[in-house]
Scaffold this active site. Structure first.
Site, short mmCIF file in Angstrom:
data_model
loop_
_atom_site.label_atom_id
_atom_site.label_comp_id
_atom_site.label_asym_id
_atom_site.label_seq_id
_atom_site.Cartn_x
_atom_site.Cartn_y
_atom_site.Cartn_z
N HIS A 29 36.67 84.31 75.85
CA HIS A 29 35.73 85.16 75.13
C HIS A 29 36.45 86.35 74.52
CE1 HIS A 29 31.98 86.66 73.63
NE2 HIS A 29 31.48 85.51 73.94
N GLU A 72 35.48 79.69 84.52
CA GLU A 72 36.05 80.34 83.34
C GLU A 72 35.72 81.82 83.45
OE1 GLU A 72 35.56 78.56 79.41
OE2 GLU A 72 35.50 80.58 78.54
N THR A 97 27.57 84.55 73.70
CA THR A 97 27.39 84.66 75.14
C THR A 97 27.77 86.07 75.60
OG1 THR A 97 28.17 82.39 75.16
CG2 THR A 97 27.85 83.43 77.30
N GLU A 145 30.47 73.12 76.21
CA GLU A 145 29.81 74.33 76.75
C GLU A 145 28.32 74.16 76.64
OE1 GLU A 145 30.62 78.22 75.10
OE2 GLU A 145 32.72 77.87 75.46
N1 PXP Z 1 34.18 80.82 76.49
C1 PXP Z 1 32.84 80.83 76.53
C2 PXP Z 1 32.17 80.47 77.80
C3 PXP Z 1 32.09 81.17 75.39
O1 PXP Z 1 30.74 81.18 75.45
C4 PXP Z 1 32.76 81.46 74.19
C5 PXP Z 1 31.98 81.76 72.95
O2 PXP Z 1 31.23 80.65 72.60
C6 PXP Z 1 34.17 81.42 74.20
C7 PXP Z 1 34.85 81.12 75.37
C8 PXP Z 1 34.97 81.69 72.98
O3 PXP Z 1 34.80 83.01 72.61
P1 PXP Z 1 35.38 83.51 71.25
O4 PXP Z 1 34.66 82.77 70.16
O5 PXP Z 1 35.06 84.98 71.24
O6 PXP Z 1 36.85 83.23 71.25
#
Ligand code: PXP
Length: 239
Positions: free
Chosen positions: A189, A150, A100, A69
């Site tokens: 997320h 995503e 994010t 990421e």
């Molecule tokens: N997807 C993205 C694009 C993210 O920025 C994040 C957090 O870094 C996640 C997924 C994972 O989120 P969480 O830590 O809340 O499960």
């Protein structure tokens, strides 16, 4: 459907005491042994959790589908091109945010976003973009050469249960828009045991990326048990 475990917060714990424990590389190994399909790491500009050496260590030492990421900056595109992860996910990044906060505004992004996507895709990296469930944003990702999106599930995951159906309906439309545009569809997320099922039940969904909840839950039950339960809930929702 793949479960990619985001191990950023193993590094958050490590950094709290400034030493070497717990090791993100060891966590990645444990996650893969426990049934994860991939590992996600977000190398932020301020290196607040994982650092360059953590990402390079996982790449070198842990057989996995690595989802890197990153913000669309020259520094991160250069890092990704040297790292050669299987996948990368482009996210918006603000220095002041705790995490994010929303999807990238692809429609208003300058030319650097498309150039970044195309440079990484040409190097064989599957590029996804973190977006809200909005058909115009999703189609714009395709136009810029991304292979995947995503979907940002944060608002759904954080909402009161009564508000979730409307947010889920929007995410389902987003997943359909992704498929119609010929894009792979991922989501992430804020997902937890009680919110993953409805996302996994969407037929277009190919991957979820889950971090904070799984690493936190593992404080109580250990990583293998937390990952096994998440896998069970995903499998139950897919059948
Ligand atoms: N997807 C993205 C694009 C993210 O920025 C994040 C957090 O870094 C996640 C997924 C994972 O989120 P969480 O830590 O809340 O499960």
């Amino acid at each position: 459907m793949r479960l990619s475990v985001n191990i950023d917060h193993v590094a958050t714990l490590r950094n709290a005491r400034g030493g070497h424990f717990p090791s993100p590389v060891e966590a990645a190994r444990l996650c893969m042994a426990a049934g994860a399909d991939g590992i996600t790491m977000h190398l932020r500009e301020d290196r607040r959790h994982v650092r360059d050496a953590d990402v390079l260590g996982v790449r070198a030492e842990v057989p996995t589908r690595l989802n890197f990421e990153m913000a669309a900056t020259e520094e991160m595109v250069g890092f990704a091109l040297a790292l050669r992860p299987e996948a990368c996910c482009i996210v918006p990044e603000k220095r002041q945010e705790l995490t994010t906060e929303g999807g990238l505004d692809v429609l208003r992004a300058g030319p650097f976003l498309g150039q970044s996507i195309q440079r990484m895709a040409a190097a064989g990296i599957e590029v996804s973009v973190f977006v809200e469930a909005d058909a115009a944003q999703i189609q714009a990702c395709r136009a810029l050469g991304a292979q995947a999106i995503e979907l940002h599930t944060g608002a759904y995951a954080d909402a009161a249960p009564a508000e979730r159906p409307a947010l889920l309906a929007r995410l389902a439309l987003g997943a359909q828009a992704a498929r119609a545009a010929g894009l792979h569809c991922h989501a992430g997320h804020g997902l937890a045991f009680d919110t993953v099922g409805a996302i996994a039940a969407m037929p277009e969904m190919e991957e979820v990326s889950i971090g904070h909840f799984l690493i936190s839950q593992s404080v109580f039950t250990g990583l293998p048990a937390a990952i096994a339960e998440m896998r069970r809930l995903i499998a139950a929702a897919r059948t």
